[in-house]
Design an enzyme around this catalytic site. Structure first.
Site, PDB file in Angstrom:
ATOM      1  N   HIS A 118      -2.620   3.609  -4.003  1.00 33.54           N
ATOM      2  CA  HIS A 118      -3.105   2.433  -3.223  1.00 33.54           C
ATOM      3  C   HIS A 118      -4.220   2.606  -2.354  1.00 33.54           C
ATOM      4  CE1 HIS A 118      -2.396  -1.736  -1.414  1.00 33.54           C
ATOM      5  NE2 HIS A 118      -2.710  -1.008  -0.225  1.00 33.54           N
ATOM      6  N   GLU A 119      -3.996   3.695  -1.651  1.00 33.19           N
ATOM      7  CA  GLU A 119      -4.630   4.187  -0.505  1.00 33.19           C
ATOM      8  C   GLU A 119      -6.341   4.488  -0.935  1.00 33.19           C
ATOM      9  OE1 GLU A 119      -4.715   3.511   2.629  1.00 33.19           O
ATOM     10  OE2 GLU A 119      -2.692   2.755   2.480  1.00 33.19           O
TER      11      GLU A 119
ATOM     12  N   HIS B 100      -8.297   1.825  -2.274  1.00 32.27           N
ATOM     13  CA  HIS B 100      -9.082   1.288  -0.973  1.00 32.27           C
ATOM     14  C   HIS B 100     -10.484   2.147  -0.645  1.00 32.27           C
ATOM     15  CE1 HIS B 100      -6.559  -1.997  -0.052  1.00 32.27           C
ATOM     16  NE2 HIS B 100      -5.588  -1.107   0.467  1.00 32.27           N
TER      17      HIS B 100
END
Ligand code: NAG
Length: 286
Positions: free
Chosen positions: A278-279, A282
């Site tokens: 998820h990170e 980003h």
């Protein structure tokens, strides 16, 4: 025409009647021809205008940003799915051959962030940018809010120190993340070494000093460099990441990933893997 001819046939010059009629017919034909040519010319003109208008709008489209094309490409059904599933199929036959993204992980800063890494119990380290004079007034609440952007002084516990087992879990989790992106994301590979700009630091909360070699020689076989740290966080923030450099297309080529040592436990392994994916998403701008 009829009216004109009739009028003339009643003229009092019968000698010229035949000749006049002949002239009139020729005149009539000439007039019709002229009329026809005029109409034709007009429509031709109209066509030309239309064509140039069309060409004009084509120009507008072709001069619009390449991002529009990329977005259009992404919108096409099947494309995203194919990229996400990582099936090479016909994509390898395309002119711009896309390859699985190569993420280069740098662990040099792990345990070496001055003022920010917990090296022993009772170390007071920075979270964010707390005012120096405030110590110990703005002490962090390790379990409180705000989780990420609170500027405070953190009192290190044994859980915040990245020992051998935590470092091992860190490499395993990030290795898995990098493998996941290799399967999920294909990019136009960076040609030659990936060269980064001379930023003093890359990332957040002091960031990470870029190695000189990354600027001067660049990094071989890499499309994205991630500089890893293991600094404490508050609340339930397992990890955070930021992009610190993008190429001319807006794609991230360098980023800073921080994983809290407190969450580098065997129990949190699955959650950590999901969080890291998820990170890094980003960082890549998704
Ligand atoms: C940090 O925590 C330890 C253990 O809880 C405590 O003994 C120490 O006084 C704390 N340090 C500061 C500066 O608050």
């Amino acid at each position: 025409m009829e009216v004109f001819i009739n009028k003339c046939s009643s003229c009092s010059v019968p000698r010229f009647d035949t000749k006049l009629r002949f002239t009139l017919v020729v005149f009539e034909i000439a007039l019709i021809l002229l009329c026809f040519l005029a109409i034709n010319a007009e429509s031709h003109d109209h066509q030309l205008q239309q064509q140039s208008a069309e060409r004009g709008s084509e120009n507008v489209i072709s001069h619009s940003c390449i991002h529009d094309q990329i977005i259009e490409e992404r919108k096409r059904p099947g494309r995203q799915g194919r990229a996400l599933l990582g099936i090479p199929e016909s994509s390898l036959q395309q002119k711009d051959v896309k390859q699985p993204i190569r993420i280069f992980l740098n662990y040099d800063a792990v345990g070496h962030s001055p003022e920010r890494d917990c090296r022993k119990v009772g170390d007071i380290v920075k979270l964010g940018e707390p005012p120096v004079a405030s110590l110990p007034g703005t002490a962090c609440n390790p379990y409180g809010d705000p989780p990420l952007y609170g500027d405070c002084w953190y009192n290190c516990t044994v859980d915040d120190i990245s020992g051998k087992d935590k470092k091992h879990r860190l490499r395993k989790a990030l290795g898995q993340t990098s493998d996941w992106f290799k399967r999920a994301l294909a990019v136009e590979p960076v040609k030659g070494n990936l060269r980064l700009s001379g930023y003093s630091a890359c990332g957040q909360d002091g960031g990470v000093q870029l190695p000189r070699g990354y600027v001067e020689e660049g990094v071989a076989d890499a499309d994205l460099v991630l500089l890893v740290t293991t600094r404490p966080t508050t609340g339930n923030t397992l990890a955070w990441a930021v992009a610190c450099e993008r190429d001319q297309w807006g794609r991230a080529i360098a980023g800073h990933v921080n994983v809290a040592p407190r969450h580098l436990t065997a129990e949190a392994e699955t959650l950590l893997s999901a969080t890291l994916i998820h990170e890094v998403m980003h960082v890549l701008g998704f």
